[in-house]
Structures are given as C-alpha cells and as structure tokens.
Motif scaffolding. Structure first.
Motif, PDB file in Angstrom:
ATOM      1  N   VAL A 123    -101.727 -43.934  47.092  1.00  0.00           N
ATOM      2  CA  VAL A 123    -101.457 -44.267  45.703  1.00  0.00           C
ATOM      3  C   VAL A 123     -99.988 -44.634  45.554  1.00  0.00           C
ATOM      4  O   VAL A 123     -99.148 -44.267  46.378  1.00  0.00           O
ATOM      5  CB  VAL A 123    -101.829 -43.117  44.743  1.00  0.00           C
ATOM      6  CG1 VAL A 123    -103.302 -42.768  44.880  1.00  0.00           C
ATOM      7  CG2 VAL A 123    -100.970 -41.887  44.973  1.00  0.00           C
ATOM      8  N   GLU A 124     -99.699 -45.351  44.488  1.00  0.00           N
ATOM      9  CA  GLU A 124     -98.370 -45.877  44.191  1.00  0.00           C
ATOM     10  C   GLU A 124     -97.816 -46.710  45.351  1.00  0.00           C
ATOM     11  O   GLU A 124     -96.706 -46.460  45.830  1.00  0.00           O
ATOM     12  CB  GLU A 124     -97.403 -44.739  43.823  1.00  0.00           C
ATOM     13  CG  GLU A 124     -96.235 -45.205  42.978  1.00  0.00           C
ATOM     14  CD  GLU A 124     -95.334 -44.079  42.505  1.00  0.00           C
ATOM     15  OE1 GLU A 124     -94.116 -44.298  42.448  1.00  0.00           O
ATOM     16  OE2 GLU A 124     -95.858 -42.994  42.192  1.00  0.00           O
ATOM     17  N   PRO A 125     -98.555 -47.722  45.801  1.00  0.00           N
ATOM     18  CA  PRO A 125     -98.086 -48.553  46.909  1.00  0.00           C
ATOM     19  C   PRO A 125     -96.974 -49.514  46.529  1.00  0.00           C
ATOM     20  O   PRO A 125     -96.272 -50.034  47.395  1.00  0.00           O
ATOM     21  CB  PRO A 125     -99.348 -49.327  47.316  1.00  0.00           C
ATOM     22  CG  PRO A 125    -100.143 -49.402  46.056  1.00  0.00           C
ATOM     23  CD  PRO A 125     -99.904 -48.105  45.340  1.00  0.00           C
ATOM     24  N   ARG A 126     -96.847 -49.805  45.242  1.00  0.00           N
ATOM     25  CA  ARG A 126     -95.770 -50.657  44.719  1.00  0.00           C
ATOM     26  C   ARG A 126     -95.850 -52.104  45.181  1.00  0.00           C
ATOM     27  O   ARG A 126     -94.860 -52.842  45.082  1.00  0.00           O
ATOM     28  CB  ARG A 126     -94.395 -50.060  45.035  1.00  0.00           C
ATOM     29  CG  ARG A 126     -94.149 -48.714  44.381  1.00  0.00           C
ATOM     30  CD  ARG A 126     -92.759 -48.195  44.649  1.00  0.00           C
ATOM     31  NE  ARG A 126     -92.500 -46.966  43.892  1.00  0.00           N
ATOM     32  CZ  ARG A 126     -91.358 -46.294  43.924  1.00  0.00           C
ATOM     33  NH1 ARG A 126     -90.358 -46.734  44.686  1.00  0.00           N
ATOM     34  NH2 ARG A 126     -91.200 -45.207  43.202  1.00  0.00           N
ATOM     35  N   ILE A 127     -96.959 -52.510  45.709  1.00  0.00           N
ATOM     36  CA  ILE A 127     -97.195 -53.912  46.046  1.00  0.00           C
ATOM     37  C   ILE A 127     -98.628 -54.251  45.666  1.00  0.00           C
ATOM     38  O   ILE A 127     -99.473 -53.368  45.555  1.00  0.00           O
ATOM     39  CB  ILE A 127     -96.951 -54.221  47.541  1.00  0.00           C
ATOM     40  CG1 ILE A 127     -97.805 -53.291  48.423  1.00  0.00           C
ATOM     41  CG2 ILE A 127     -95.486 -54.122  47.908  1.00  0.00           C
ATOM     42  CD1 ILE A 127     -97.714 -53.624  49.893  1.00  0.00           C
ATOM     43  N   SER A 128     -98.894 -55.535  45.471  1.00  0.00           N
ATOM     44  CA  SER A 128    -100.235 -55.974  45.100  1.00  0.00           C
ATOM     45  C   SER A 128    -100.436 -57.407  45.566  1.00  0.00           C
ATOM     46  O   SER A 128     -99.548 -58.022  46.173  1.00  0.00           O
ATOM     47  CB  SER A 128    -100.431 -55.869  43.575  1.00  0.00           C
ATOM     48  OG  SER A 128     -99.441 -56.609  42.890  1.00  0.00           O
ATOM     49  N   GLY A 129    -101.630 -57.932  45.298  1.00  0.00           N
ATOM     50  CA  GLY A 129    -101.921 -59.322  45.601  1.00  0.00           C
ATOM     51  C   GLY A 129    -101.868 -59.637  47.085  1.00  0.00           C
ATOM     52  O   GLY A 129    -102.263 -58.832  47.935  1.00  0.00           O
TER      53      GLY A 129
ATOM     54  N   ARG B   8     -99.369 -59.867  49.111  1.00  0.00           N
ATOM     55  CA  ARG B   8     -98.521 -58.999  49.924  1.00  0.00           C
ATOM     56  C   ARG B   8     -99.261 -57.727  50.303  1.00  0.00           C
ATOM     57  O   ARG B   8     -99.142 -57.229  51.428  1.00  0.00           O
ATOM     58  CB  ARG B   8     -97.242 -58.654  49.167  1.00  0.00           C
ATOM     59  CG  ARG B   8     -96.217 -57.947  50.052  1.00  0.00           C
ATOM     60  CD  ARG B   8     -94.948 -57.640  49.319  1.00  0.00           C
ATOM     61  NE  ARG B   8     -94.009 -56.944  50.184  1.00  0.00           N
ATOM     62  CZ  ARG B   8     -93.012 -56.192  49.743  1.00  0.00           C
ATOM     63  NH1 ARG B   8     -92.814 -56.055  48.442  1.00  0.00           N
ATOM     64  NH2 ARG B   8     -92.197 -55.587  50.592  1.00  0.00           N
ATOM     65  N   ALA B   9    -100.036 -57.191  49.375  1.00  0.00           N
ATOM     66  CA  ALA B   9    -100.835 -56.006  49.687  1.00  0.00           C
ATOM     67  C   ALA B   9    -101.871 -56.319  50.757  1.00  0.00           C
ATOM     68  O   ALA B   9    -102.100 -55.510  51.666  1.00  0.00           O
ATOM     69  CB  ALA B   9    -101.515 -55.483  48.418  1.00  0.00           C
ATOM     70  N   ASP B  10    -102.502 -57.485  50.675  1.00  0.00           N
ATOM     71  CA  ASP B  10    -103.472 -57.885  51.705  1.00  0.00           C
ATOM     72  C   ASP B  10    -102.826 -57.893  53.086  1.00  0.00           C
ATOM     73  O   ASP B  10    -103.391 -57.408  54.064  1.00  0.00           O
ATOM     74  CB  ASP B  10    -104.029 -59.281  51.394  1.00  0.00           C
ATOM     75  CG  ASP B  10    -105.020 -59.262  50.245  1.00  0.00           C
ATOM     76  OD1 ASP B  10    -105.637 -58.214  50.002  1.00  0.00           O
ATOM     77  OD2 ASP B  10    -105.165 -60.315  49.598  1.00  0.00           O
TER      78      ASP B  10
END
Length: 310
Positions: A66-72, A74-76
C-alpha cells in the motif's frame, strides 16, 4: 477501477461477494503466507531488490503493498520487476492511497471481487493446501472522517460473508491508547469508531508474535497495521499468527501472516550480532546515544538492533 494483470479467462468486473465462491477445504500442513506492507513508495532505486529479498527469505505467496506512490505506466513497469506473475492494483492518487496485490499463479489463484480506494476484496485459493478464503487488503485514510468510509465498507462485507475471511493492512488507526507511545494527544473518537466497526462485525484480532508496534518515527511508535478475521477463519486456522519484520526503507514494518505449525521456521529466535564496521560510521555515536536514551539496558539493546538493521 482496479487494474489487473490476469490470464484472460480470469478477468473479472467489480461485484459484491455472495456466498461461497470456492468450497472450504480442511486445513493442511501447507499454508500460504500472506504479507502486507506500507512501503511508502515503490518507485525508488533498489525497491525491487529489497522486495525480492523479503519474499524469498520468508517464502511469501501473496504480497499486498500500500501507498506505492506511483500509478499508471510507471506502476506497470515496476510491478513487472517484482518477481510476481500476476497482480491487481488500485491506483494511487499522487502520494496518497494505492493498494497492490501480487502473487504467482503457479500456486495461488486470486479472484477479484470488489474494491474502493480503501479496501481490495478478493477470494484466494491455495492449490497446494486446497484451502480458499476471502481476503480484504486495507489502506485506511489518514483522517478519521474519511476513514468512516472504510468502516462502512467492512460492515457491508461482514453482512454478506459466510466463509473464512481475513482483513489485513494499514488501517491508520489504533484500538486503544496502549497502541501508541509518544507524540500528541489520543483521538478518542477515532478509537471509538474503529472499535465499533470491529466489534459490530464480529471480527477478532489475529495474535501477534513479538513487538506489536508497526510504525515508528523518532520517539513515536504506533500500531497502525492490523490483521483481523471472522470466526470461520479462526476456527479453520487456529495456529495462524502475525509477525512484524524489521523496517525496510519505510517507517512501517512488514506484516506477515503465517501458520506456526505448518511453517515452524518462522518462530525460531534469530540472534542479533554486532558488526564492528558500524563504529566507522559518522552517525554511530549518535545512534548509540539515541538507542539508550531514557531506556533500560534491555530496551536500549532492542532499539539499537532495530536501528542498526533499518
């Protein structure tokens, strides 16, 4: 909407859980290990290496971040480097929120059921033990008012779940003043809301082995990460316990759920050994002073071991 990396035939749309999704099998001596960690950012250099070391050392089958602070995109990219074949992701909003569930499909089957920004609800089937359970991964909002949505979500699920169910993650709340040392005043309204949710839903805390505190910053320690279960889970898994690992690049500890009978290696005492090279570090004297300040010898020794390995 949850983002998923799943085989095409297993993709699912959000829906509420209704009754038994898998048959509930008797327990076996092969029990999956589930971990949860507020990693405070998954995009930093070396994060994938740290995570892989934790997974390999403790044989973790399902890992919630939780709270990875990245998405989209970049998260992939990051998730593909973490050593898991499949995942479900609730997107972060900037530095806030975000829930990732990662697993390897060879042993574990995860079915997405429902989600919102504070909870990811799944059904998990362990092909080795032939056990299935409902698992809810939690990341509670940091303000009591917004956390009321989490308590409502848990209450709604409790009203329809009739099989083994476990909830774990960062609830960002504590049940009593004893779950906090240092810092400012106690928020009694927050404590009341949390207790009311857990009690009204008939949930019980999974026992903890060792230190109960999961978050630390300076002289302040709090228990913000929790694991709860319903009576069906407790009856089917009476020897499961929660362990809190040392902190790794985060102010939260890794929490992991393990059956101490099926996995006895996790209850072995590991001895701390002093490394003479630490004395060469400029901050060593300060670290020693802080560890034993206003503490007994035993408490100071424990503080030093935790800080030196953090």
């Amino acid at each position: 909407m949850a983002q998923m990396n799943l085989p095409r035939k297993n993709k699912a749309t959000p829906r509420r859980t209704q009754g038994n999704l898998f048959p509930v099998w008797p327990r076996s001596q092969s029990f999956m290990i589930i971990a949860s960690w507020n990693c405070r950012g998954a995009g930093g250099r070396g994060f994938s290496r740290i995570l892989k070391e934790i997974v390999n050392k403790h044989h973790i089958d399902v890992f919630c971040l939780v709270e990875p602070r990245i998405s989209g995109n970049r998260a992939d990219t990051v998730m593909r480097k973490l050593g898991f074949s499949h995942w479900i992701r609730i997107e972060a909003s900037g530095f806030a929120g975000g829930i990732w569930c990662l697993w390897n499909d060879a042993k574990i089957k995860v079915q997405y059921l429902s989600s919102n920004t504070q909870i990811l609800h799944c059904s998990i089937f362990d092909s080795n033990s032939q056990n299935s359970s409902l698992v809810s991964f939690v990341y509670g909002e940091t303000t009591p008012l917004k956390r009321k949505g989490l308590w409502d979500s848990i209450s709604s699920l409790a009203g329809v779940v009739n099989e083994p169910w476990i909830l774990l993650g960062d609830f960002n709340a504590y049940l009593s003043p004893h779950n906090k040392t240092g810092g400012g005043n106690i928020n009694w309204n927050s404590i009341h809301d949390f207790n009311n949710c857990i009690n009204s839903c008939g949930l019980q805390e999974v026992p903890v082995v060792g230190d109960i505190f999961t978050w630390e910053r300076g002289a302040i320690k709090e228990r913000l990460d929790w694991t709860f279960c319903n009576s069906h889970w407790a009856d089917a898994n009476p020897t499961t316990k929660i362990f809190h690992l040392l902190r790794f690049k985060s102010d939260h500890r890794v929490t992991f759920l393990v059956d101490t009978v099926a996995n006895p290696s996790h209850i072995k005492v590991k001895h701390f050994r002093y490394n003479a090279a630490w004395a060469m570090e400029e901050s060593f004297s300060q670290l020693v002073a802080q560890s034993w300040e206003n503490s007994t010898w035993q408490e100071g020794s424990k503080n030093f071991a935790i800080s030196a390995l953090a």
